[in-house]
Write a protein that holds these residues in place. Sequence first.
Motif, short mmCIF file in Angstrom:
data_model
loop_
_atom_site.label_atom_id
_atom_site.label_comp_id
_atom_site.label_asym_id
_atom_site.label_seq_id
_atom_site.Cartn_x
_atom_site.Cartn_y
_atom_site.Cartn_z
N ARG A 1 -50.25 65.98 2.37
CA ARG A 1 -48.87 66.27 2.03
C ARG A 1 -47.95 65.08 2.24
O ARG A 1 -47.07 64.78 1.42
N HIS A 2 -48.16 64.37 3.34
CA HIS A 2 -47.33 63.19 3.60
C HIS A 2 -47.53 62.15 2.51
O HIS A 2 -46.56 61.56 2.01
N GLY A 3 -48.78 61.93 2.11
CA GLY A 3 -49.07 60.97 1.06
C GLY A 3 -48.44 61.38 -0.26
O GLY A 3 -47.92 60.53 -1.00
N GLN A 4 -48.46 62.67 -0.56
CA GLN A 4 -47.85 63.13 -1.81
C GLN A 4 -46.34 62.90 -1.79
O GLN A 4 -45.76 62.50 -2.80
N ARG A 5 -45.72 63.13 -0.66
CA ARG A 5 -44.28 62.92 -0.57
C ARG A 5 -43.93 61.44 -0.72
O ARG A 5 -42.97 61.08 -1.42
N LEU A 6 -44.72 60.57 -0.09
CA LEU A 6 -44.49 59.14 -0.23
C LEU A 6 -44.65 58.69 -1.68
O LEU A 6 -43.85 57.91 -2.20
N HIS A 7 -45.69 59.21 -2.32
CA HIS A 7 -45.93 58.79 -3.70
C HIS A 7 -44.83 59.33 -4.62
O HIS A 7 -44.42 58.64 -5.55
N ARG A 8 -44.37 60.53 -4.34
CA ARG A 8 -43.29 61.08 -5.15
C ARG A 8 -42.03 60.23 -5.04
O ARG A 8 -41.34 59.99 -6.03
N ILE A 9 -41.74 59.75 -3.83
CA ILE A 9 -40.59 58.86 -3.66
C ILE A 9 -40.77 57.61 -4.51
O ILE A 9 -39.83 57.13 -5.15
N GLY A 10 -41.99 57.07 -4.51
CA GLY A 10 -42.26 55.88 -5.32
C GLY A 10 -42.04 56.14 -6.80
O GLY A 10 -41.46 55.31 -7.51
N CYS A 11 -42.49 57.30 -7.28
CA CYS A 11 -42.29 57.65 -8.69
C CYS A 11 -40.80 57.88 -8.97
O CYS A 11 -40.30 57.48 -10.03
N ASP A 12 -40.11 58.53 -8.03
CA ASP A 12 -38.67 58.72 -8.20
C ASP A 12 -37.94 57.38 -8.30
O ASP A 12 -37.02 57.21 -9.10
N TYR A 13 -38.36 56.44 -7.46
CA TYR A 13 -37.72 55.12 -7.52
C TYR A 13 -37.91 54.49 -8.89
O TYR A 13 -36.97 53.95 -9.48
N GLN A 14 -39.15 54.53 -9.41
CA GLN A 14 -39.40 53.93 -10.72
C GLN A 14 -38.56 54.61 -11.80
O GLN A 14 -38.08 53.95 -12.72
N SER B 1 -40.65 44.84 2.69
CA SER B 1 -40.98 44.98 4.11
C SER B 1 -40.85 46.43 4.57
O SER B 1 -40.06 46.76 5.43
N THR B 2 -41.65 47.31 3.95
CA THR B 2 -41.65 48.72 4.32
C THR B 2 -43.07 49.20 4.47
O THR B 2 -43.93 48.94 3.63
N LYS B 3 -43.33 49.94 5.55
CA LYS B 3 -44.68 50.40 5.82
C LYS B 3 -45.13 51.47 4.85
O LYS B 3 -46.33 51.62 4.59
N GLY B 4 -44.17 52.22 4.28
CA GLY B 4 -44.54 53.29 3.37
C GLY B 4 -45.29 52.80 2.16
O GLY B 4 -46.22 53.46 1.67
N ASN B 5 -44.89 51.65 1.63
CA ASN B 5 -45.59 51.13 0.46
C ASN B 5 -47.01 50.76 0.81
O ASN B 5 -47.93 51.00 0.03
N THR B 6 -47.21 50.17 1.98
CA THR B 6 -48.57 49.85 2.41
C THR B 6 -49.40 51.12 2.52
O THR B 6 -50.57 51.15 2.11
N HIS B 7 -48.81 52.18 3.05
CA HIS B 7 -49.52 53.45 3.16
C HIS B 7 -49.89 53.98 1.78
O HIS B 7 -50.99 54.51 1.58
N ARG B 8 -48.98 53.86 0.82
CA ARG B 8 -49.27 54.32 -0.55
C ARG B 8 -50.41 53.52 -1.15
O ARG B 8 -51.33 54.08 -1.75
N LEU C 1 -38.18 60.15 5.73
CA LEU C 1 -39.01 59.13 5.09
C LEU C 1 -38.22 57.86 4.77
O LEU C 1 -38.73 56.97 4.09
N SER C 2 -37.00 57.79 5.25
CA SER C 2 -36.14 56.66 4.88
C SER C 2 -36.71 55.32 5.32
O SER C 2 -36.51 54.30 4.66
N ASP C 3 -37.43 55.31 6.45
CA ASP C 3 -38.00 54.05 6.93
C ASP C 3 -39.23 53.63 6.14
O ASP C 3 -39.72 52.52 6.31
N GLU C 4 -39.72 54.53 5.29
CA GLU C 4 -40.94 54.25 4.55
C GLU C 4 -40.69 54.06 3.05
O GLU C 4 -41.63 53.96 2.27
N ALA C 5 -39.45 54.05 2.66
CA ALA C 5 -39.10 53.92 1.25
C ALA C 5 -38.79 52.48 0.89
O ALA C 5 -38.28 51.72 1.70
N ILE C 6 -39.08 52.12 -0.34
CA ILE C 6 -38.75 50.79 -0.84
C ILE C 6 -37.24 50.64 -0.87
O ILE C 6 -36.50 51.60 -1.10
N THR C 7 -36.76 49.43 -0.59
CA THR C 7 -35.33 49.15 -0.67
C THR C 7 -35.10 47.99 -1.61
O THR C 7 -35.72 46.94 -1.49
N THR C 8 -34.22 48.18 -2.57
CA THR C 8 -33.92 47.15 -3.55
C THR C 8 -32.43 47.15 -3.83
O THR C 8 -31.69 48.07 -3.46
#
Length: 308
Positions: free
Chosen positions: A76-89, A227-234, A292-299
């Motif tokens: 579930r955690h991985g799905q949430r992280l990946h969803r954030i990545g897709c939302d960002y794109q 410099s975010t750990k969430g992307n590495t986890h993804r 999940l704010s500490d694990e999200a990409i920042t741009t």
Amino acid sequence: MTDLDDLRSVRTDGDSWNITESVGATALGVAAARAVETASPNPLVRDEFAAILVSPAGPAWTQLADPDIAWLDGDRHGQRLHRIGCDYQAVRTHFFDEYFEAAVGTGIRQVVILAAGLDSRAYRLRWPSGTVVYEIDQPKVLEYKAGILQSHGVVPTAIRRAVAVDLRDDWLAALTDAGFDPTRPTAWLAEGLLAYLPSDAQDRLFEVLTAHSVSGSQVAVEAFNMSTKGNTHRWNRMRDRLGLDVNIEALTYHEPGRADAGEWLVDHGWQVHGVGNIEEMARLGRPVPEDLSDEAITTTLLRAALTD
């Protein structure tokens, strides 16, 4: 958290790639995210060509484009992280789609997409008659995209001109040979690009496009911080679950002292507007969950105009 100043890129001078290799694979990942967004109930953007472009790369990439993110079932955690990545794109794509809509609304009919990858805007946006879209990227990447879309009977909605050249080389000469006219206003785009360039190449890129932009030209840029750990986890999950080794930290350059893109543009005469992606995601109804704010990409997403 990883100290990116201590990382070493695996990139080498003059390296090249197929679509499933090195930087090419990142284009597949982005297209997969657009496919996920397009299949969602209320998509911010629609890219009906994204899934078409991803699936020929293999079954693992097709799984990555699954809108249900079933490849992460049980995580579930991985799905949430990946969803954030897709939302960002999705939000990033929406921002730059609006940029182009506004740019052509001012009368611009010359567009240059730097490091176009699997960008399908030349095929899916509604361009005014006579608009020329130049797509710059590695030869094999451009060949892959054009070949697949042609095989599906897809035709550009603008005059599309592929410019097969490495942006670390003399890309202006290649662009000019393809018909680029520096006396006409241009809408430039550097999306998902800057971190894949050494800092000196980034500076040269901005110098060249500024020197060859007349009043009325515009540029849009994605300036990002990995410099975010969430992307590495993804990326680790993509490797472990799908066998896709896409480590963006290893493919990008992490040199201290790199010029800030927005500041550089301001210092060289551009009028710049920027928005943080977290703010833009919230505005468009795709907020990053607080836990999940500490694990999200920042741009920072930038738009700039050159005026007299």
